[in-house]
Every structure is written in structure tokens, then in C-alpha cells.
Design an enzyme around this catalytic site. Sequence first.
Site, PDB file in Angstrom:
ATOM      1  N   ASN A   1       0.717  -1.298   0.176  1.00  0.00           N
ATOM      2  CA  ASN A   1       0.089   0.232  -0.042  1.00  0.00           C
ATOM      3  C   ASN A   1       0.814   1.366   0.072  1.00  0.00           C
ATOM      4  OD1 ASN A   1      -2.831  -0.555  -0.075  1.00  0.00           O
ATOM      5  ND2 ASN A   1      -2.521  -1.448   1.876  1.00  0.00           N
TER       6      ASN A   1
ATOM      7  N   HIS B   1      -8.394   1.308  -4.027  1.00  0.00           N
ATOM      8  CA  HIS B   1      -8.539   0.444  -2.704  1.00  0.00           C
ATOM      9  C   HIS B   1      -8.240   1.561  -1.652  1.00  0.00           C
ATOM     10  CE1 HIS B   1      -7.778  -2.926  -0.260  1.00  0.00           C
ATOM     11  NE2 HIS B   1      -6.629  -2.867   0.284  1.00  0.00           N
TER      12      HIS B   1
HETATM   13  N1  APR Z   1      12.944  -5.074   0.380  1.00  0.00           N
HETATM   14  C1  APR Z   1      12.426  -6.420   0.962  1.00  0.00           C
HETATM   15  N2  APR Z   1      11.534  -6.554   1.743  1.00  0.00           N
HETATM   16  C2  APR Z   1      11.310  -5.108   2.399  1.00  0.00           C
HETATM   17  C3  APR Z   1      11.796  -3.941   2.024  1.00  0.00           C
HETATM   18  C4  APR Z   1      12.700  -3.978   0.826  1.00  0.00           C
HETATM   19  N3  APR Z   1      13.251  -3.025   0.375  1.00  0.00           N
HETATM   20  N4  APR Z   1      11.188  -3.059   2.826  1.00  0.00           N
HETATM   21  C5  APR Z   1      10.591  -3.550   3.626  1.00  0.00           C
HETATM   22  N5  APR Z   1      10.563  -4.954   3.591  1.00  0.00           N
HETATM   23  C6  APR Z   1       9.681  -5.939   4.238  1.00  0.00           C
HETATM   24  C7  APR Z   1       9.955  -5.910   5.671  1.00  0.00           C
HETATM   25  O1  APR Z   1      10.941  -6.305   6.319  1.00  0.00           O
HETATM   26  C8  APR Z   1       8.811  -6.876   6.266  1.00  0.00           C
HETATM   27  O2  APR Z   1       8.998  -8.011   6.494  1.00  0.00           O
HETATM   28  O3  APR Z   1       8.527  -6.159   3.962  1.00  0.00           O
HETATM   29  C9  APR Z   1       7.767  -6.697   5.094  1.00  0.00           C
HETATM   30  C10 APR Z   1       6.553  -6.084   5.240  1.00  0.00           C
HETATM   31  O4  APR Z   1       5.442  -7.076   6.407  1.00  0.00           O
HETATM   32  P1  APR Z   1       4.832  -6.427   7.472  1.00  0.00           P
HETATM   33  O5  APR Z   1       5.427  -5.371   8.086  1.00  0.00           O
HETATM   34  O6  APR Z   1       4.575  -7.607   8.154  1.00  0.00           O
HETATM   35  O7  APR Z   1       3.505  -5.950   6.782  1.00  0.00           O
HETATM   36  P2  APR Z   1       2.426  -6.805   6.103  1.00  0.00           P
HETATM   37  O8  APR Z   1       1.369  -6.793   6.926  1.00  0.00           O
HETATM   38  O9  APR Z   1       2.717  -8.275   5.560  1.00  0.00           O
HETATM   39  O10 APR Z   1       1.742  -5.951   4.972  1.00  0.00           O
HETATM   40  C11 APR Z   1       2.647  -5.620   3.795  1.00  0.00           C
HETATM   41  O11 APR Z   1       0.872  -5.250   2.248  1.00  0.00           O
HETATM   42  O12 APR Z   1      -1.638  -5.102   2.721  1.00  0.00           O
HETATM   43  C12 APR Z   1      -0.386  -4.472   2.423  1.00  0.00           C
HETATM   44  O13 APR Z   1      -0.566  -2.296   3.741  1.00  0.00           O
HETATM   45  C13 APR Z   1       0.096  -3.547   3.514  1.00  0.00           C
HETATM   46  O14 APR Z   1       1.680  -2.321   2.504  1.00  0.00           O
HETATM   47  C14 APR Z   1       1.564  -3.235   3.495  1.00  0.00           C
HETATM   48  C15 APR Z   1       1.939  -4.776   2.875  1.00  0.00           C
END
Ligand code: APR
Length: 310
Positions: A120, A175
Site C-alpha cells: 500500500n 483500494h
Molecule cells: N525489500 C524487501 N523487503 C522489504 C523491504 C525491501 N526494500 N522493505 C521492507 N521489507 C519487508 C519488511 O522487512 C517486512 O518483513 O516487507 C515486510 C512487510 O511485512 P509487514 O510489516 O508484516 O507488513 P504486512 O502486514 O505483510 O503488509 C505488507 O501489504 O497489505 C499491504 O498495507 C500492507 O503495504 C503493506 C503490505
Amino acid sequence: MKQKVTVVGAGNVGATAAQRLAEKELADVVLVDIIEGVPQGKSLDLAEAAPIEKHDAHLAGANRYEASAGSDLVIITAGIPRKPGMSRDDLLAINRGIMKNVVSEVVRYSPDAILIIVSNPLDAMCHVALEESGFPKNRVIGMAGVLDSARFRAFIAAELNVSVENVQALVLGGHGDTMVPLPRFSTVAGVPITELMAPERIEALAARTRNGGAEIVGLLKTGSAYYAPASAAVEMAESILKDKKKILPCAAYLEGEYGLTGLFVGVPVKLGKNGIEQIISLSLAPDEQKALEKSAAAVRELVEAMKKMK
Ligand code: APR
């Protein structure tokens, strides 16, 4: 031969999507995340469940993208959530940076992949992915409508005390809180809900759908929804990997459809082995079209805000 799916972001949505992909034996799965050990640990944990869950999908985790090479499909969930004190534009700028970086790496190793975007703000992130990948528009697809429609379906089924399997629903638009649930195209065993429920009840369920993400955040407090988002992304992945040609509401890049141009907006599409194989044009009533245009305007505002960041 088994297909290969990479899931970028091994957080709540990404890890749950990996679990569902493996348990449905849809593909071998590579989890990629920047946090050292997390994608490796989660994929190992999932692999150790395989003998009990009875699947032979191969799972691997990595911090770099070599392991993702040759993926047929890549689901991108990487991003950070909005934190206290952070403006919408701050979040937009950070997640835009993450998306650019992720997509450039993904494309380097999997030039023929289809991208499903989950991060998002969804519609804006789709724009970044399309631009950064240079892919044709049929290979960049946003996950939003399947989730929003599933929420609407769940609420309709509960209200009428019928099986969720009997309920179809359509939610179009961006969304966000301007999304457009369409009662006329939402049915129970083929009967439009407009014949089964009073208009006030339909509006109440539509409002709950629009607020669906916030309702879960309000309950969880420390995170956002992930079971249903992961299910939605995997339903899209399954239709592509198996070339099922399901009609699903997805964020697609429009070039004139629904009177909208140069914008990702949620509309019904046919998903098959080539990604978006067709955009289904419905003839909307004037109030429905107006609501869709309002929703599209909200997406355009974010896209314009990103252009100023360059
Ligand atoms: N490269 C790879 N992974 C990354 C990077 C990057 N540059 N930056 C952040 N991440 C990883 C984080 O380390 C984390 O493990 O993305 C993951 C996001 O996971 P969560 O914080 O658990 O978020 P989540 O609930 O999975 O949601 C992810 O989906 O529904 C949407 O709004 C929500 O944008 C969000 C995404």
C-alpha cells in the site's frame, strides 16, 4: 514442471501467501526480505510443515534476488506501515522508494514474470511498478478488489445466513475509502442482493466493506490484515499459474476503459497465463460511474503527489 513464485516481503502478508501457495502446491516458493534470517527462517519453518501438510512444494528464503531468478510470478508485499507522526506523503515517498528498488531487482532476474502488487498505497504502488519494470500493462496487476469483494461477500453471507460459496460480489475503484461496492452486481445464488435486503442494510454492509481494512487495524492495533489479503493474492496467482481465466476485480492500468486513462483502477479482469487477458467493461448506472470517477480521482491525486517527489 512446477512453476516458481517469488514473494517479496516475508512479513505477515508475504509469509501467509507463501504458506497458501505451498499448501495448494501451486508452485515452488522463494521468500525475499531485507531482514537477515527472516525469509530463511520462515521458509524453513514452512518446509518443515510440508510432511504434515502433504505437499512437495520447495520453499527457500533469501535476502538477495539471485534466488528469485526465472520466477513465473512475483507477489510484492514489501513496504512499511504508517507510523505515528508520519504523513500520508511521507509514507508514499518511503514505499515508493522500496517499490522502485524491489521491482528493479525483480525484473533483473525475472524479466518475463507477472507482477502482483500488494503493498500500500496499492494503486499508487502499481504505477511505480509499471513504470520501473517497463513491463506491458497486462503483467502488472494490483490486489485490491478480490480482497474488498471477499469482505463484502463475507458480510452478505453472515447477514443472510447463507454459505459464502453462494455469494458473489463486485467492488470496483481504488483500494481506499472511495472504493465502490456494486450491489446490483452482487448476488446470492444468482439473485441480486437488491432483491434480498433493504437498501439501508446494503448500505451498512457496503460501508463496513469500505472500512474493512481500518476495522482490522482497530482490532489488531499493531498491524493490518493479512489472512484475507494473502488469500486474495493467491487466488489471483492461481488463476494465472493454472491459466484458469477467472474474472476477478483487480487494479488494472486503464487506457480509456470506463472513461479513465493512464490510471490503475479496480475493475473486473480476466486472469490467465498472460496476466490480464481482458478488461471487462460493465455498463454502469450514472451514480455508479460517478462513484468510480470519484475513486479514480483519489488515485490520481496520489499519482500526482508522487510526480512532485521526483
Ligand atoms: N525489500 C524487501 N523487503 C522489504 C523491504 C525491501 N526494500 N522493505 C521492507 N521489507 C519487508 C519488511 O522487512 C517486512 O518483513 O516487507 C515486510 C512487510 O511485512 P509487514 O510489516 O508484516 O507488513 P504486512 O502486514 O505483510 O503488509 C505488507 O501489504 O497489505 C499491504 O498495507 C500492507 O503495504 C503493506 C503490505
